[in-house]
Design a protein around this motif. Sequence first.
Motif, PDB file in Angstrom:
ATOM      1  N   MET A   1       0.842  -1.203   0.000  1.00  0.00           N
ATOM      2  CA  MET A   1       0.000   0.000   0.000  1.00  0.00           C
ATOM      3  C   MET A   1       0.879   1.256   0.000  1.00  0.00           C
ATOM      4  N   LYS A   2       0.519   2.210  -0.838  1.00  0.00           N
ATOM      5  CA  LYS A   2       1.314   3.452  -0.931  1.00  0.00           C
ATOM      6  C   LYS A   2       0.476   4.642  -0.443  1.00  0.00           C
ATOM      7  N   ILE A   3       1.000   5.336   0.541  1.00  0.00           N
ATOM      8  CA  ILE A   3       0.266   6.478   1.113  1.00  0.00           C
ATOM      9  C   ILE A   3       1.147   7.724   1.083  1.00  0.00           C
ATOM     10  N   LEU A   4       0.567   8.802   0.614  1.00  0.00           N
ATOM     11  CA  LEU A   4       1.281  10.086   0.582  1.00  0.00           C
ATOM     12  C   LEU A   4       0.706  11.022   1.646  1.00  0.00           C
ATOM     13  N   ILE A   5       1.583  11.602   2.431  1.00  0.00           N
ATOM     14  CA  ILE A   5       1.192  12.646   3.383  1.00  0.00           C
ATOM     15  C   ILE A   5       1.522  13.995   2.754  1.00  0.00           C
ATOM     16  N   ILE A   6       0.509  14.852   2.655  1.00  0.00           N
ATOM     17  CA  ILE A   6       0.729  16.202   2.118  1.00  0.00           C
ATOM     18  C   ILE A   6       0.528  17.210   3.243  1.00  0.00           C
ATOM     19  N   ASN A   7       1.525  18.030   3.458  1.00  0.00           N
ATOM     20  CA  ASN A   7       1.441  19.097   4.464  1.00  0.00           C
ATOM     21  C   ASN A   7       1.429  20.463   3.795  1.00  0.00           C
ATOM     22  N   GLY A   8       0.535  21.319   4.254  1.00  0.00           N
ATOM     23  CA  GLY A   8       0.387  22.645   3.693  1.00  0.00           C
ATOM     24  C   GLY A   8       1.234  23.703   4.396  1.00  0.00           C
ATOM     25  N   PRO A   9       0.840  24.964   4.248  1.00  0.00           N
ATOM     26  CA  PRO A   9       1.684  26.095   4.640  1.00  0.00           C
ATOM     27  C   PRO A   9       2.062  26.120   6.114  1.00  0.00           C
ATOM     28  N   ASN A  10       3.309  26.450   6.332  1.00  0.00           N
ATOM     29  CA  ASN A  10       3.916  26.647   7.649  1.00  0.00           C
ATOM     30  C   ASN A  10       4.217  25.352   8.401  1.00  0.00           C
ATOM     31  N   LEU A  11       3.788  24.234   7.838  1.00  0.00           N
ATOM     32  CA  LEU A  11       4.054  22.963   8.528  1.00  0.00           C
ATOM     33  C   LEU A  11       5.506  22.528   8.364  1.00  0.00           C
ATOM     34  N   ASN A  12       6.243  23.194   7.471  1.00  0.00           N
ATOM     35  CA  ASN A  12       7.691  22.979   7.409  1.00  0.00           C
ATOM     36  C   ASN A  12       8.374  23.506   8.667  1.00  0.00           C
ATOM     37  N   LEU A  13       7.658  24.324   9.440  1.00  0.00           N
ATOM     38  CA  LEU A  13       8.254  24.912  10.647  1.00  0.00           C
ATOM     39  C   LEU A  13       7.905  24.121  11.913  1.00  0.00           C
ATOM     40  N   LEU A  14       7.283  22.946  11.745  1.00  0.00           N
ATOM     41  CA  LEU A  14       6.945  22.140  12.927  1.00  0.00           C
ATOM     42  C   LEU A  14       8.212  21.884  13.743  1.00  0.00           C
ATOM     43  N   GLY A  15       8.073  21.980  15.042  1.00  0.00           N
ATOM     44  CA  GLY A  15       9.237  21.818  15.916  1.00  0.00           C
ATOM     45  C   GLY A  15       9.587  23.143  16.563  1.00  0.00           C
ATOM     46  N   SER A  16       9.491  24.210  15.759  1.00  0.00           N
ATOM     47  CA  SER A  16       9.798  25.541  16.313  1.00  0.00           C
ATOM     48  C   SER A  16       8.577  26.454  16.291  1.00  0.00           C
ATOM     49  N   ARG A  17       7.582  26.116  15.464  1.00  0.00           N
ATOM     50  CA  ARG A  17       6.405  26.981  15.328  1.00  0.00           C
ATOM     51  C   ARG A  17       5.413  26.720  16.455  1.00  0.00           C
ATOM     52  N   GLU A  18       5.057  27.734  17.221  1.00  0.00           N
ATOM     53  CA  GLU A  18       4.046  27.631  18.275  1.00  0.00           C
ATOM     54  C   GLU A  18       4.064  26.248  18.942  1.00  0.00           C
ATOM     55  N   PRO A  19       5.149  25.892  19.646  1.00  0.00           N
ATOM     56  CA  PRO A  19       5.239  24.532  20.199  1.00  0.00           C
ATOM     57  C   PRO A  19       4.113  24.189  21.172  1.00  0.00           C
ATOM     58  N   GLY A  20       3.526  25.203  21.814  1.00  0.00           N
ATOM     59  CA  GLY A  20       2.403  24.948  22.716  1.00  0.00           C
ATOM     60  C   GLY A  20       1.203  24.365  21.982  1.00  0.00           C
ATOM     61  N   THR A  21       1.080  24.691  20.715  1.00  0.00           N
ATOM     62  CA  THR A  21      -0.048  24.198  19.902  1.00  0.00           C
ATOM     63  C   THR A  21       0.336  22.998  19.052  1.00  0.00           C
ATOM     64  N   TYR A  22       1.556  23.035  18.504  1.00  0.00           N
ATOM     65  CA  TYR A  22       1.924  22.021  17.507  1.00  0.00           C
ATOM     66  C   TYR A  22       3.039  21.074  17.966  1.00  0.00           C
ATOM     67  N   GLY A  23       3.520  21.232  19.225  1.00  0.00           N
ATOM     68  CA  GLY A  23       4.562  20.341  19.725  1.00  0.00           C
ATOM     69  C   GLY A  23       5.953  20.789  19.310  1.00  0.00           C
ATOM     70  N   SER A  24       6.957  20.060  19.791  1.00  0.00           N
ATOM     71  CA  SER A  24       8.337  20.500  19.542  1.00  0.00           C
ATOM     72  C   SER A  24       9.125  19.517  18.674  1.00  0.00           C
ATOM     73  N   GLN A  25       8.419  18.576  18.069  1.00  0.00           N
ATOM     74  CA  GLN A  25       9.100  17.625  17.186  1.00  0.00           C
ATOM     75  C   GLN A  25       9.020  18.107  15.731  1.00  0.00           C
ATOM     76  N   THR A  26      10.108  17.950  15.012  1.00  0.00           N
ATOM     77  CA  THR A  26      10.045  18.298  13.591  1.00  0.00           C
ATOM     78  C   THR A  26       9.254  17.217  12.858  1.00  0.00           C
ATOM     79  N   PHE A  27       8.694  17.566  11.703  1.00  0.00           N
ATOM     80  CA  PHE A  27       7.938  16.555  10.964  1.00  0.00           C
ATOM     81  C   PHE A  27       8.880  15.478  10.432  1.00  0.00           C
ATOM     82  N   GLU A  28      10.092  15.886  10.075  1.00  0.00           N
ATOM     83  CA  GLU A  28      11.068  14.921   9.542  1.00  0.00           C
ATOM     84  C   GLU A  28      11.341  13.819  10.572  1.00  0.00           C
ATOM     85  N   ASP A  29      11.547  14.213  11.846  1.00  0.00           N
ATOM     86  CA  ASP A  29      11.789  13.223  12.917  1.00  0.00           C
ATOM     87  C   ASP A  29      10.567  12.333  13.106  1.00  0.00           C
ATOM     88  N   TYR A  30       9.400  12.980  13.141  1.00  0.00           N
ATOM     89  CA  TYR A  30       8.163  12.223  13.339  1.00  0.00           C
ATOM     90  C   TYR A  30       7.968  11.234  12.189  1.00  0.00           C
TER      91      TYR A  30
END
Length: 139
Positions: A1-30
């Motif tokens: 099975m092949k699944i693609l995850i698509i992330n939209g605007p500002n989600l490249n900043l996960l890890g540093s962006r509003e960590p109280g709302t979005y957590g402190s892990q980068t998407f790459e690590d996750y």
Amino acid sequence: MKILIINGPNLNLLGSREPGTYGSQTFEDYFQNLEKKFPQVELASYQSNIEGEIIDRLHAADKEFDGIVLNAAAYTHTSVGIGDAVKAISKPVVEVHISNTSAREEFRHRSFIAPNAKGVILGFGLQSYELAVLSFTEA
Ligand code: DQA
């Protein structure tokens, strides 16, 4: 099975962006952990801050993948174009959000994706992505 995850605007900043709302892990690590959790699934991920690129990726993914996990981020609440693209393709799309958008500002309650999605998962932090992949593998 092949699944693609698509992330939209500002989600490249996960890890540093509003960590109280979005957590402190980068998407790459996750994403690396996610791949380990689903060795039987061919997972891929794509991120863009540009609406038209997300639409193009959805069109192309229709031929390449069995399912799509889409966090269109702010475009969820504004983009008729991305909503129409989800409707136009034949592969199932699961809408995800890291935060519980229903518990946030009113403008985040509206989704142009949801009416055309297979389902919606929101509010489980980054685990929302895992639950979306499970919705495909356990179906
Ligand atoms: C989000 C929620 C959106 O309202 C917001 O614009 C985002 C992220 C989420 O994953 O919680 O960028 O999609």
